[in-house]
Motif scaffolding. Structure first.
Motif, mmCIF file in Angstrom:
data_model
loop_
_atom_site.group_PDB
_atom_site.id
_atom_site.type_symbol
_atom_site.label_atom_id
_atom_site.label_comp_id
_atom_site.label_asym_id
_atom_site.label_seq_id
_atom_site.Cartn_x
_atom_site.Cartn_y
_atom_site.Cartn_z
ATOM 1 N N ALA A 55 19.487 45.430 -35.933
ATOM 2 C CA ALA A 55 19.476 44.591 -36.903
ATOM 3 C C ALA A 55 18.973 44.258 -38.257
ATOM 4 C CB ALA A 55 19.907 42.645 -36.189
ATOM 5 N N GLN A 56 17.454 44.547 -38.140
ATOM 6 C CA GLN A 56 16.935 44.810 -38.904
ATOM 7 C C GLN A 56 16.010 45.743 -40.143
ATOM 8 O OE1 GLN A 56 13.898 42.281 -37.914
ATOM 9 N NE2 GLN A 56 15.126 42.395 -35.435
ATOM 10 N N ALA A 57 17.688 46.781 -40.009
ATOM 11 C CA ALA A 57 17.423 47.394 -40.914
ATOM 12 C C ALA A 57 18.412 47.330 -42.444
ATOM 13 C CB ALA A 57 18.799 48.530 -40.755
ATOM 14 N N ASN A 58 18.536 47.335 -43.664
ATOM 15 C CA ASN A 58 19.366 46.445 -44.488
ATOM 16 C C ASN A 58 20.644 46.741 -44.712
ATOM 17 O OD1 ASN A 58 16.207 48.347 -45.887
ATOM 18 N ND2 ASN A 58 16.847 46.071 -46.645
ATOM 19 N N GLU A 59 21.540 48.024 -44.280
ATOM 20 C CA GLU A 59 21.787 48.464 -43.580
ATOM 21 C C GLU A 59 22.321 49.009 -42.542
ATOM 22 O OE1 GLU A 59 23.629 50.911 -46.917
ATOM 23 O OE2 GLU A 59 22.483 50.051 -48.470
ATOM 24 N N VAL A 60 23.514 48.123 -41.141
ATOM 25 C CA VAL A 60 23.991 48.838 -39.976
ATOM 26 C C VAL A 60 25.224 49.402 -40.233
ATOM 27 C CG1 VAL A 60 24.538 47.792 -38.151
ATOM 28 C CG2 VAL A 60 22.409 46.767 -39.355
ATOM 29 N N TYR A 61 25.426 50.809 -39.846
ATOM 30 C CA TYR A 61 26.879 51.529 -39.775
ATOM 31 C C TYR A 61 27.021 51.393 -38.113
ATOM 32 C CZ TYR A 61 26.032 51.997 -44.760
ATOM 33 O OH TYR A 61 26.638 51.056 -46.049
ATOM 34 N N LEU A 62 28.243 51.538 -37.868
ATOM 35 C CA LEU A 62 28.782 51.468 -36.336
ATOM 36 C C LEU A 62 30.139 52.981 -36.703
ATOM 37 C CD1 LEU A 62 28.285 50.245 -33.188
ATOM 38 C CD2 LEU A 62 30.624 49.510 -33.942
ATOM 39 N N ASP A 63 29.670 53.541 -35.049
ATOM 40 C CA ASP A 63 31.134 54.401 -35.377
ATOM 41 C C ASP A 63 32.561 53.760 -35.365
ATOM 42 O OD1 ASP A 63 32.940 57.210 -33.781
ATOM 43 O OD2 ASP A 63 31.344 57.755 -34.664
ATOM 44 N N PRO A 64 33.584 54.454 -35.900
ATOM 45 C CA PRO A 64 34.373 54.148 -36.111
ATOM 46 C C PRO A 64 35.194 53.689 -34.557
ATOM 47 C CG PRO A 64 34.483 55.191 -37.675
ATOM 48 C CD PRO A 64 33.419 55.336 -37.287
ATOM 49 N N MET A 65 34.644 54.390 -33.633
ATOM 50 C CA MET A 65 35.282 54.732 -32.254
ATOM 51 C C MET A 65 34.162 54.200 -31.527
ATOM 52 S SD MET A 65 38.305 55.752 -32.013
ATOM 53 C CE MET A 65 38.520 56.153 -30.603
ATOM 54 N N GLY A 66 33.320 53.786 -31.424
ATOM 55 C CA GLY A 66 32.058 52.705 -31.038
ATOM 56 C C GLY A 66 32.257 51.406 -30.593
ATOM 57 N N GLY A 67 31.379 50.730 -30.265
ATOM 58 C CA GLY A 67 31.214 49.655 -29.726
ATOM 59 C C GLY A 67 30.241 48.764 -29.641
ATOM 60 N N LEU A 68 29.789 47.558 -29.972
ATOM 61 C CA LEU A 68 28.973 47.047 -29.889
ATOM 62 C C LEU A 68 28.851 45.698 -29.502
ATOM 63 C CD1 LEU A 68 25.452 45.738 -30.612
ATOM 64 C CD2 LEU A 68 26.767 45.263 -32.894
ATOM 65 N N LEU A 69 28.377 44.808 -28.344
ATOM 66 C CA LEU A 69 28.754 43.800 -27.759
ATOM 67 C C LEU A 69 27.114 42.389 -27.589
ATOM 68 C CD1 LEU A 69 31.448 44.176 -24.250
ATOM 69 C CD2 LEU A 69 31.977 43.017 -27.471
ATOM 70 N N ALA A 111 40.841 40.604 -28.768
ATOM 71 C CA ALA A 111 41.973 40.309 -28.768
ATOM 72 C C ALA A 111 42.866 40.511 -29.986
ATOM 73 C CB ALA A 111 42.508 39.750 -28.079
ATOM 74 N N ALA A 112 42.262 39.625 -31.221
ATOM 75 C CA ALA A 112 42.729 39.580 -32.617
ATOM 76 C C ALA A 112 42.166 41.055 -32.974
ATOM 77 C CB ALA A 112 42.149 38.221 -33.760
ATOM 78 N N ALA A 113 41.044 41.932 -32.702
ATOM 79 C CA ALA A 113 40.976 42.957 -33.473
ATOM 80 C C ALA A 113 41.764 43.852 -32.743
ATOM 81 C CB ALA A 113 39.300 43.237 -33.427
ATOM 82 N N GLY A 114 42.477 44.034 -31.843
ATOM 83 C CA GLY A 114 43.515 44.398 -31.609
ATOM 84 C C GLY A 114 42.808 45.259 -30.185
ATOM 85 N N GLY A 115 41.751 45.256 -30.069
ATOM 86 C CA GLY A 115 40.274 45.664 -28.801
ATOM 87 C C GLY A 115 40.025 46.944 -29.445
ATOM 88 N N ASP A 116 39.771 46.221 -30.710
ATOM 89 C CA ASP A 116 38.504 47.620 -31.487
ATOM 90 C C ASP A 116 36.788 47.161 -31.174
ATOM 91 O OD1 ASP A 116 37.687 49.506 -33.264
ATOM 92 O OD2 ASP A 116 39.158 49.701 -34.625
ATOM 93 N N LEU A 117 36.817 47.661 -30.516
ATOM 94 C CA LEU A 117 35.242 46.900 -30.215
ATOM 95 C C LEU A 117 34.356 47.445 -32.211
ATOM 96 C CD1 LEU A 117 34.241 47.829 -26.938
ATOM 97 C CD2 LEU A 117 34.698 45.579 -27.450
ATOM 98 N N ALA A 118 34.766 48.508 -32.336
ATOM 99 C CA ALA A 118 34.332 48.291 -34.320
ATOM 100 C C ALA A 118 34.399 47.265 -34.877
ATOM 101 C CB ALA A 118 34.102 49.883 -34.140
ATOM 102 N N LYS A 119 35.434 47.460 -34.837
ATOM 103 C CA LYS A 119 36.598 46.272 -36.116
ATOM 104 C C LYS A 119 35.866 44.931 -35.799
ATOM 105 C CE LYS A 119 40.600 45.115 -37.865
ATOM 106 N NZ LYS A 119 41.912 45.604 -37.604
ATOM 107 N N PHE A 120 35.487 44.810 -34.486
ATOM 108 C CA PHE A 120 35.229 43.132 -34.080
ATOM 109 C C PHE A 120 34.052 43.318 -34.557
ATOM 110 C CE2 PHE A 120 33.264 40.485 -30.875
ATOM 111 C CZ PHE A 120 33.873 39.205 -30.983
ATOM 112 N N ALA A 121 32.835 43.858 -33.854
ATOM 113 C CA ALA A 121 31.758 43.943 -34.874
ATOM 114 C C ALA A 121 31.708 44.062 -36.091
ATOM 115 C CB ALA A 121 30.660 45.140 -34.243
#
Length: 637
Positions: free
Chosen positions: A168-182, A271-281
């Motif tokens: 979170a300390q980065a200027n830009e944070v990118y996540l793999d489309p098939m990845g996850g963050l909770l 659920a609103a993100a279709g179960g997509d953790l990356a999209k939810f993040a």
């Protein structure tokens, strides 16, 4: 009946004797030749290791991206020698990998001032942190890097909330489309064994303690956490969690309330993100975009300098390579400035000599004595990251701290993730105690525990009987029921231990014993809560503690002294094997040679095995005292 061998004649005796002489000379010559060749081989490998190690350190050139991708546990001090670490890396043993907090912070701070480092790529997926205090030190270093005007690009495939504090300390944070963050919050759950021990196995566990909050022994005598334990744990955990939300919110330009709402509505949001953790993040604004690793590398190629020889495609230096570069620069400078010595006390506190990564009453005391006897050392910082352990070993170390002060050398304690119970015991006599607000400390209390197994033995038809010359002979034999009078003796010892603990804290902190007892009784506090209650002097990390030690010793600014870690030295063999395994030639030889692996497996020191502390402490070692008071805290996440 066997016949004796016929006697040899004088001629036969002569030739047999002559042959024995020749045979002995032949073996002697071959052995000398063999050992000479072996010595030559060892010297040749040392030379190759030195040459290869020197050539492996590449100079850092302009517009380089520093790739910070630490793997393994984040530790204060390595728990194994250099050879073991090098071999584990070659054999791809991920469980054995470690990264020292001091090295990580040192590299980030140096890169912030290095004109040849243009930006940073941060990957923390494989970092295994141990607590939030050390993570906040790394996060602070990343914040300083950004403040220097340099960019941090973070990428992750699957991030936990510990790792995300850094990303979170980065200027830009990118996540793999098939990845996850909770983000899920802090929890602390343990198994409770009373029913299994007492009802199923017939083991009676006798507990002796002072302090209703000293919950380390509860799993052995209860089926669930006591109300006092839950109250105390939730109090300090809420403090640490609110600070975590605040740190992340500040870095991501959000509010703690936004982050908390995202966790409270987690099922609906996912659920609103279709179960997509990356999209939810992404929807929660925890990340700036969804990109693959190749996408991020192409981004850095565009912003930096393309390099066809690099695995990433852009001009870069790894964390390991940059640290080697810094070490080479430091080794080339002969530094005769006065020193601030740092002694690391990490792990459980046990008796005697202990390897790095654990605290020994004798071994850690010896390091402190070394600092006291060294005329170049003007002050000492004791870095504590420990849940505690044996009372006697803790007292040995505390005495050395007092002896340092008596010798006129200031001692400042810097608490890491955990400095509780015995960890606080060894800290309390310092001239000043620093802790991170999220440090876990306190747990000022004593306990003892004795299991007895006569009912267990009865289940298989085994009974214990005999005689003794006094009523207490054999009274501590766990195969016999515990005599209530013996229990009274043990409780008296524990009471005395608690009185010693609180009395020493009162004396060191210049408080009435009654005031210490109010915040003691085994209760755990966060660093911020401990400061409010007078158990900690200042909030800050290692750098703040070092600065104050220099101030006490009147050393002047940071350029007027140097910081030196006093640690146990590796054996010459381990140092040689570490250099060889760290070289390119040695690495190839070890990696591809089954013979080399087998040899190293036999010769290298074994890594420390994580044993259950209570089980080890309860053992009666070589006829030692059957009752041992413990100052230990089973706290943490």
């Amino acid at each position: 009946m066997n016949q004796p061998p016929p006697a040899r004649g004088p001629v036969a005796t002569f030739f047999v004797g002559a042959w024995n002489v020749v045979n002995f000379a032949r073996k002697l010559f071959l052995n000398v030749l063999f050992f000479g060749f072996l010595l030559f081989l060892i010297m040749f490998m040392i030379l190759l290791a030195g040459i290869s190690s020197s050539s492996a350190v590449k100079p850092v050139i302009d517009r380089t991206t520093l790739v910070v991708a630490p793997e393994g546990r984040l530790v204060e001090q390595y728990s194994t020698d250099p050879a073991t670490r090098a071999l584990a890396k070659l054999l791809n043993d991920k469980d054995a990998e470690e990264i020292q907090l001091r090295d990580l912070v040192r590299a980030i701070d140096a890169a912030g001032e290095d004109k040849k480092i243009e930006r940073m790529m941060l990957r923390v997926d494989k970092l295994q942190p141990t607590g939030y205090a050390s993570l906040r030190e790394v996060a602070a270093a990343l914040e300083r890097f950004r403040a220097s005007g340099k960019q941090i690009v973070a990428f992750g495939e699957n991030l936990g909330q510990h790792q995300y504090l850094l990303a979170a300390q980065a200027n830009e944070v990118y996540l793999d489309p098939m990845g996850g963050l909770l983000l899920e919050g802090l929890g602390r759950y343990r198994q409770y064994f009373r029913q299994a021990l007492q009802e199923k196995l017939g083991v009676d566990v006798h507990v002796f303690r002072v302090g209703e909050f000293k919950s380390a022994v509860e799993p052995y005598v209860l089926d669930a956490a006591s109300p006092e334990s839950k109250e105390a744990d939730l109090f300090w955990m809420n403090d640490v969690w609110q600070r975590y939300l605040g740190d992340v919110a500040k870095a991501r330009k959000l509010t703690p309330q936004q982050l908390a709402a995202g966790i409270d509505t987690l099922p609906e949001g996912i659920a609103a993100a279709g179960g997509d953790l990356a999209k939810f993040a992404l929807q929660q604004k925890l990340v700036d975009g969804l990109k693959t690793r190749e996408d991020v590398e192409n981004l850095l190629i565009e912003r930096g300098v393309a390099d066809e020889d690099s695995d990433t495609g852009f001009r870069q230096v790894t964390l390991e390579g940059y640290l080697a570069h810094l070490d080479t620069q430091r080794a080339a400078t002969l530094d005769k400035r006065p020193q601030i010595a740092v002694v690391v006390a990490e792990g459980e506190i046990t008796d005697g000599e202990q390897p790095a990564g654990r605290i020994g009453g004798e071994s850690t005391s010896a390091l402190l004595r070394e600092a006291r006897d060294d005329e170049d050392v003007k002050a000492v910082v004791l870095r504590v990251d420990s849940p505690g352990g044996g009372v006697f070993a803790s007292e040995q170390i505390r005495r050395e701290v007092a002896a340092l002060k008596a010798a006129g050398k200031p001692v400042v304690v810097s608490m890491g993730d955990l400095a509780a119970s015995g960890g606080y015991w060894i800290s309390m006599n310092a001239d000043r105690i620093y802790a991170d607000p999220s440090t876990i400390t306190g747990s000022i209390g004593i306990f003892g525990m004795i299991p007895t197994v006569p009912r267990t033995l009865e289940k298989i038809g085994v009974h214990t009987d005999g005689v003794g010359t006094t009523r207490f002979a054999g009274a501590f034999d766990i195969t016999r029921p515990l005599d209530p009078a013996v229990g009274q003796v043990i409780q008296s010892i524990i009471n005395k231990g608690y009185a010693d603990f609180t009395g020493k804290v009162a004396d060191a902190r210049k408080k009435p014993v009654e005031a210490v007892d109010e915040v003691a009784r085994g209760r755990v506090w966060s660093g911020a809560q401990a400061k409010e209650r007078g158990l900690v002097d200042e909030l800050g990390g290692m750098q703040a503690a070092t600065d104050y030690a220099a101030q006490l010793a009147k050393l002047g600014g940071a350029d007027k002294y140097r910081v030196r870690y006093i640690e146990q030295n590796a054996s010459p063999f381990a140092q040689f094997m570490g250099r060889m395994a760290g070289s390119r030639i040695g690495a190839l030889w070890l990696k591809d040679s089954d013979i080399a692996r087998a040899m190293l497996a036999q010769r290298l020191p074994e890594a420390n095995t994580q044993l259950r502390f209570v089980e080890e402490a309860l053992q009666d070692r070589q006829g030692g005292a059957p009752v041992k008071a413990l100052a230990y805290c089973f706290c943490g996440f």
